[in-house]
Design a protein around this motif. Structure first.
Motif, mmCIF file in Angstrom:
data_model
loop_
_atom_site.group_PDB
_atom_site.id
_atom_site.type_symbol
_atom_site.label_atom_id
_atom_site.label_comp_id
_atom_site.label_asym_id
_atom_site.label_seq_id
_atom_site.Cartn_x
_atom_site.Cartn_y
_atom_site.Cartn_z
ATOM 1 N N UNK A 139 0.851 -1.193 0.000
ATOM 2 C CA UNK A 139 0.000 0.000 0.000
ATOM 3 C C UNK A 139 0.882 1.238 0.000
ATOM 4 N N UNK A 140 0.598 2.144 -0.938
ATOM 5 C CA UNK A 140 1.374 3.363 -1.079
ATOM 6 C C UNK A 140 0.421 4.539 -1.256
ATOM 7 N N UNK A 141 0.629 5.584 -0.473
ATOM 8 C CA UNK A 141 -0.139 6.822 -0.593
ATOM 9 C C UNK A 141 0.848 7.917 -0.926
ATOM 10 N N UNK A 142 0.600 8.639 -2.015
ATOM 11 C CA UNK A 142 1.505 9.720 -2.401
ATOM 12 C C UNK A 142 0.714 10.938 -2.853
ATOM 13 N N UNK A 143 1.366 12.097 -2.756
ATOM 14 C CA UNK A 143 0.763 13.354 -3.184
ATOM 15 C C UNK A 143 1.746 14.044 -4.109
ATOM 16 N N UNK A 144 1.259 14.417 -5.287
ATOM 17 C CA UNK A 144 2.071 15.187 -6.225
ATOM 18 C C UNK A 144 1.215 16.331 -6.731
ATOM 19 N N UNK A 150 -3.571 6.598 -4.326
ATOM 20 C CA UNK A 150 -3.541 5.427 -3.459
ATOM 21 C C UNK A 150 -3.287 4.229 -4.360
ATOM 22 N N UNK A 151 -2.259 3.450 -4.031
ATOM 23 C CA UNK A 151 -1.878 2.280 -4.837
ATOM 24 C C UNK A 151 -1.738 1.086 -3.906
ATOM 25 N N UNK A 152 -2.261 -0.057 -4.318
ATOM 26 C CA UNK A 152 -2.150 -1.284 -3.530
ATOM 27 C C UNK A 152 -2.106 -2.475 -4.473
ATOM 28 N N UNK A 186 -13.569 -17.980 -9.946
ATOM 29 C CA UNK A 186 -12.431 -17.098 -9.679
ATOM 30 C C UNK A 186 -12.842 -15.682 -10.056
ATOM 31 N N UNK A 187 -13.456 -14.983 -9.088
ATOM 32 C CA UNK A 187 -14.023 -13.670 -9.347
ATOM 33 C C UNK A 187 -13.229 -12.536 -8.712
ATOM 34 N N UNK A 188 -12.346 -12.838 -7.780
ATOM 35 C CA UNK A 188 -11.582 -11.798 -7.104
ATOM 36 C C UNK A 188 -10.442 -11.347 -7.996
ATOM 37 N N UNK A 189 -10.415 -10.062 -8.255
ATOM 38 C CA UNK A 189 -9.375 -9.511 -9.124
ATOM 39 C C UNK A 189 -8.042 -9.451 -8.396
ATOM 40 N N UNK A 190 -6.975 -9.682 -9.122
ATOM 41 C CA UNK A 190 -5.616 -9.612 -8.592
ATOM 42 C C UNK A 190 -4.846 -8.578 -9.395
ATOM 43 N N UNK A 191 -3.758 -8.118 -8.808
ATOM 44 C CA UNK A 191 -2.917 -7.160 -9.508
ATOM 45 C C UNK A 191 -2.772 -5.879 -8.719
ATOM 46 N N UNK A 192 -2.376 -4.834 -9.422
ATOM 47 C CA UNK A 192 -2.177 -3.528 -8.806
ATOM 48 C C UNK A 192 -3.395 -2.669 -9.049
ATOM 49 N N UNK A 193 -3.885 -2.047 -7.980
ATOM 50 C CA UNK A 193 -5.046 -1.173 -8.055
ATOM 51 C C UNK A 193 -4.603 0.247 -7.728
ATOM 52 N N UNK A 194 -5.096 1.209 -8.486
ATOM 53 C CA UNK A 194 -4.712 2.601 -8.291
ATOM 54 C C UNK A 194 -5.967 3.460 -8.300
ATOM 55 N N UNK A 195 -6.014 4.403 -7.360
ATOM 56 C CA UNK A 195 -7.119 5.365 -7.312
ATOM 57 C C UNK A 195 -6.503 6.741 -7.142
ATOM 58 N N UNK A 196 -6.892 7.695 -7.994
ATOM 59 C CA UNK A 196 -6.363 9.047 -7.911
ATOM 60 C C UNK A 196 -7.495 10.037 -7.720
ATOM 61 N N UNK A 197 -7.230 11.029 -6.866
ATOM 62 C CA UNK A 197 -8.184 12.099 -6.617
ATOM 63 C C UNK A 197 -7.469 13.431 -6.772
ATOM 64 N N UNK A 198 -8.096 14.349 -7.451
ATOM 65 C CA UNK A 198 -7.576 15.707 -7.503
ATOM 66 C C UNK A 198 -8.225 16.466 -6.368
#
Length: 154
Positions: free
Chosen positions: A58-63, A69-71, A86-98
């Motif tokens: 889990x990574x939270x960053x501000x630019x 938010x990345x996990x 097999x319905x649960x998604x795997x991988x990297x998830x990213x959410x950005x808010x301005x």
């Protein structure tokens, strides 16, 4: 009166009739990282659902004014199994808010408990409401009138 026949419309209607029961049973589409956001006093609180995310990923960053938010959620890699669902998604998830101005982005606090990431974002001091003091003067009023110069005709 002439009618127009559109084979694509009819095919789509037939598919909807045939698959209607199947489509109703599908899981509704939701964001991979659903969140709640609210203001409580002089700070904002954001709850992000990250069930099964690897806590170290889990990574939270501000630019500038973008909060990211990345996990990552790793998939199970058991060999010699036959998957039935097999319905649960795997991988990297990213959410950005301005985010708007007036937030103290350098003072964000974060915690991760029971699959929920909680961010607390304080309102910046310069953006907080404040009262402006009004000073009352004690000077005597000044008379406003016309001034005539000597030698001027009236």
């Amino acid at each position: 009166m002439a009618t127009r026949y559109d084979p694509f419309t009819d095919t789509a209607r037939w598919m909807d009739q045939l698959l209607g029961a199947t489509r109703a049973a599908e899981v509704p589409t939701v964001p991979a990282m659903p969140m709640d956001l609210y203001r409580a006093g002089d700070h904002y609180v954001m709850h992000v659902d990250l069930p099964g995310a690897d806590p170290g990923s889990i990574d939270v960053s501000v630019e500038d004014r973008t909060l990211t938010v990345r996990a990552e959620r790793s998939g199970r890699t058991e060999s010699d199994v036959q998957w039935l669902a097999r319905e649960r998604a795997n991988g990297t998830f990213v959410r950005q808010l301005t985010v708007g101005r007036g937030l103290a982005l350098d003072r964000i606090e974060a915690s991760y408990v029971d699959g929920v990431l909680t961010l607390t974002i304080p309102v910046a001091e310069e953006a907080k409401p404040r009262r402006v003091e009004i000073k009352h003067g004690t000077s005597s009023p000044t008379a406003i009138g016309s001034r005539t110069e000597e030698g001027a005709s009236a």
